[in-house]
Design an enzyme around this catalytic site. Structure first.
Site, mmCIF file in Angstrom:
data_model
loop_
_atom_site.group_PDB
_atom_site.id
_atom_site.type_symbol
_atom_site.label_atom_id
_atom_site.label_comp_id
_atom_site.label_asym_id
_atom_site.label_seq_id
_atom_site.Cartn_x
_atom_site.Cartn_y
_atom_site.Cartn_z
ATOM 1 N N GLY A 1 73.071 26.820 -20.598
ATOM 2 C CA GLY A 1 73.479 27.831 -21.589
ATOM 3 C C GLY A 1 72.409 28.009 -22.640
ATOM 4 N N GLY B 1 71.760 26.606 -27.392
ATOM 5 C CA GLY B 1 70.932 26.006 -26.338
ATOM 6 C C GLY B 1 69.465 26.357 -26.507
ATOM 7 N N LYS C 1 89.727 28.131 -36.359
ATOM 8 C CA LYS C 1 88.936 28.846 -35.347
ATOM 9 C C LYS C 1 89.622 30.160 -35.054
ATOM 10 C CE LYS C 1 85.254 28.078 -32.727
ATOM 11 N NZ LYS C 1 84.085 27.222 -33.015
ATOM 12 N N GLY D 1 71.848 30.138 -24.978
ATOM 13 C CA GLY D 1 72.227 31.106 -26.015
ATOM 14 C C GLY D 1 71.664 30.649 -27.348
ATOM 15 N N ASN D 2 72.332 30.992 -28.432
ATOM 16 C CA ASN D 2 71.827 30.600 -29.741
ATOM 17 C C ASN D 2 71.606 29.085 -29.817
ATOM 18 O OD1 ASN D 2 72.776 29.311 -32.455
ATOM 19 N ND2 ASN D 2 71.761 31.206 -33.000
HETATM 20 P P1 NAD Z 1 75.964 32.294 -27.340
HETATM 21 O O1 NAD Z 1 76.886 33.380 -27.003
HETATM 22 O O2 NAD Z 1 74.789 32.567 -28.224
HETATM 23 O O3 NAD Z 1 75.362 31.646 -26.003
HETATM 24 C C1 NAD Z 1 76.116 31.218 -24.922
HETATM 25 C C2 NAD Z 1 75.160 31.035 -23.737
HETATM 26 O O4 NAD Z 1 75.866 30.424 -22.671
HETATM 27 C C3 NAD Z 1 74.613 32.358 -23.180
HETATM 28 O O5 NAD Z 1 73.256 32.169 -22.825
HETATM 29 C C4 NAD Z 1 75.451 32.594 -21.908
HETATM 30 O O6 NAD Z 1 74.739 33.324 -20.928
HETATM 31 C C5 NAD Z 1 75.678 31.176 -21.473
HETATM 32 N N1 NAD Z 1 76.867 30.981 -20.646
HETATM 33 C C6 NAD Z 1 78.093 31.547 -20.799
HETATM 34 N N2 NAD Z 1 78.926 31.056 -19.843
HETATM 35 C C7 NAD Z 1 78.199 30.198 -19.101
HETATM 36 C C8 NAD Z 1 78.475 29.368 -17.996
HETATM 37 N N3 NAD Z 1 79.686 29.353 -17.440
HETATM 38 N N4 NAD Z 1 77.483 28.582 -17.506
HETATM 39 C C9 NAD Z 1 76.269 28.573 -18.085
HETATM 40 N N5 NAD Z 1 75.926 29.342 -19.135
HETATM 41 C C10 NAD Z 1 76.889 30.127 -19.629
HETATM 42 O O7 NAD Z 1 76.884 31.124 -27.947
HETATM 43 P P2 NAD Z 1 76.471 29.919 -28.868
HETATM 44 O O8 NAD Z 1 76.718 30.269 -30.276
HETATM 45 O O9 NAD Z 1 75.118 29.401 -28.450
HETATM 46 O O10 NAD Z 1 77.583 28.845 -28.481
HETATM 47 C C11 NAD Z 1 77.480 28.037 -27.328
HETATM 48 C C12 NAD Z 1 78.430 26.862 -27.445
HETATM 49 O O11 NAD Z 1 78.124 26.122 -28.625
HETATM 50 C C13 NAD Z 1 79.912 27.235 -27.571
HETATM 51 O O12 NAD Z 1 80.690 26.239 -26.931
HETATM 52 C C14 NAD Z 1 80.153 27.171 -29.066
HETATM 53 O O13 NAD Z 1 81.513 26.939 -29.381
HETATM 54 C C15 NAD Z 1 79.283 25.992 -29.417
HETATM 55 N N6 NAD Z 1 78.912 25.917 -30.828
HETATM 56 C C16 NAD Z 1 78.248 26.956 -31.423
HETATM 57 C C17 NAD Z 1 77.853 26.842 -32.750
HETATM 58 C C18 NAD Z 1 77.033 27.909 -33.430
HETATM 59 O O14 NAD Z 1 76.546 27.648 -34.543
HETATM 60 N N7 NAD Z 1 76.801 29.056 -32.826
HETATM 61 C C19 NAD Z 1 78.177 25.694 -33.485
HETATM 62 C C20 NAD Z 1 78.856 24.649 -32.845
HETATM 63 C C21 NAD Z 1 79.208 24.785 -31.519
#
Ligand code: NAD
Length: 411
Positions: free
Chosen positions: A214, A219, A102, A216-217
């Site tokens: 959350g 969620g 990571k 984001g991508n």
């Molecule tokens: P992202 O940046 O696209 O989205 C993150 C979202 O969380 C945003 O909408 C942001 O506004 C929100 N957020 C941030 N802090 C917050 C809080 N304290 N309370 C509520 N919402 C909050 O990121 P992502 O890629 O969707 O990743 C989200 C999680 O999923 C992370 O923990 C990441 O490690 C995990 N993850 C991501 C992937 C991937 O393929 N992108 C794969 C496995 C795990």
């Protein structure tokens, strides 16, 4: 407790409950390699700012290190160590031939211009270029990093090495070798895991309500696909707070609103809701999909859901895990629930190396197969040995890593 210490408690719990090989457990307590870099970036006003960055390579017994790169103001070495360790476990759970790594940079990307963000992304990949590569360590997107950022990084890596090697990074735009289906993969994989839990519990999707922290991508895609599968998504949030609507939320409208206004504040719904309250709603499924340590000793007792689907990495502390298990709440752990992202990253890497590109339907079918197999491997062990799903996932992963280490004569 630091996040890495939480991760080690999870390992210890699995080692005790499932009688794991103590030598391998000892090896897995320590990352194989840590690289810390200082990344100077010329800002738009001409000043130079130096950012701290990290790449942690935890274990590569089963294949190249694999794991995302995060841009976040709170990113530090402890967090990256924990995330690298979880990647090693996750790749073994979903049974793709990778180890765990990571990386990240301590930065608030929202405060950077597009030019500054590109210069930072390129400078960071130059700094870690000596330790990555398609056969060595393969980064990917994570919080606040996008396919566009991956494209800059692949291009910079090509400049450094003199060779365009798309397999060095996954999560790229389709135009330069990204995989169809990768953007939605983590959310889609989470839905496949939830679907298997639902089938085992003999429940119907239309009877189940979901709250997603959350959007984001990960969620967003989970929520959108869950709604399409018949579940009712009644609450969503972002870092500024959330909204709740008993009739369900239209995810496309929510995304468009967030794009226009920057966050969900004011999105038409029954009421606004804080991120803390969202996890305590009387819904069937809560989905932490943002950040670490949101379910703790303090609030776990107030969780009312039947199941926690961990799409974020490390959202539940060991103390909270214990309380949730005592209350009979099932936790589908991150190392299983969000492994769809790395599964499709694996397909992307394979496509880059073979030059044969799959259709989106092929990718989604293969993702489903891996997720369903991983779910039953974990759930089967959990049932046989009376373990929680998390402990079973760790036990399964450590056994698979141990097998690889032994086969390579590492002990
Ligand atoms: P992202 O940046 O696209 O989205 C993150 C979202 O969380 C945003 O909408 C942001 O506004 C929100 N957020 C941030 N802090 C917050 C809080 N304290 N309370 C509520 N919402 C909050 O990121 P992502 O890629 O969707 O990743 C989200 C999680 O999923 C992370 O923990 C990441 O490690 C995990 N993850 C991501 C992937 C991937 O393929 N992108 C794969 C496995 C795990």
């Amino acid at each position: 407790m630091t996040i890495f210490k939480n991760a080690l408690v999870q390992l210890k719990n699995a080692a005790e409950a499932a009688g794991l090989d103590p030598v391998v457990v000892e090896v897995l307590k320590h990352p194989k390699r840590i690289l810390q870099v200082s990344v100077p970036v010329v800002m738009d006003d001409g000043a130079v700012k130096v950012f701290e960055g990290y790449r942690v390579q935890h274990n590569d017994a089963r294949g190249p290190f694999k794991g995302g790169l995060r841009f976040h103001p709170k990113t530090d070495l402890d967090e990256v160590k924990a995330l690298a360790f979880w990647m090693a476990i996750k790749c073994a759970v979903v049974n793709v031939p990778f180890g765990g790594g990571k990386g990240g940079v301590a930065v608030d990307p929202k405060k950077l211009s597009s030019g500054e963000l590109e210069r930072l992304s390129r400078a960071f990949i130059r700094a870690i270029a000596p330790v990555i590569g398609p056969d060595v360590d393969v980064p990917a997107p994570d919080m606040n990093t996008t396919p566009e950022i991956m494209a800059w990084m692949v291009d910079e890596y090509a400049r450094v090495t003199g060779k365009f090697q798309p397999a060095v990074i996954t999560g790229k735009p389709i135009a330069i070798g990204g995989s169809l289906g990768r953007t939605a993969a983590t959310g889609r994989g989470g839905l496949f895991a939830l679907e298997e839990w639902r089938r085992r519990a003999n429940l119907k999707a239309k009877d189940l309500t979901i709250a997603v922290q959350g959007i984001g991508n990960v969620g967003f895609w989970f929520a959108k696909l869950a709604r399409e599968a018949g579940y009712k998504v009644v609450a969503i949030s972002d870092s500024k707070g959330g909204v709740y609507a008993t009739a369900g939320i239209n995810l496309d409208k929510a995304l468009a609103y967030k794009k226009e206004h920057g966050n969900l504040k004011g999105f038409p719904a029954d009421k606004e809701i804080s991120n803390e309250r969202l996890l305590e709603l009387p819904v069937d499924v809560i989905v932490p999909a943002a950040t670490e340590n949101v379910l703790t000793d303090k609030n776990a007792g107030r969780v009312k859901a039947r199941v926690v689907l961990e799409l974020a990495n490390g959202p539940t502390t060991p103390e909270a895990d214990f309380k949730l298990a005592k209350k009979g709440i099932t936790v589908i752990p991150d190392v299983l629930a969000n492994s769809g992202g790395v599964a499709v990253s694996y397909f992307e890497w394979v496509q880059n190396r073979t030059g044969y590109y799959m259709t989106e339907a092929e990718v989604n079918d293969k993702l489903k197969k891996l997720m369903v197999e991983a779910f039953y491997d974990v759930a089967g062990l959990a049932t046989d040995k009376s373990l929680t799903l998390r402990t079973a996932a760790f036990a399964l992963a450590v056994r698979r890593i141990a097998e690889a280490q032994q086969a390579r004569g590492w002990r």
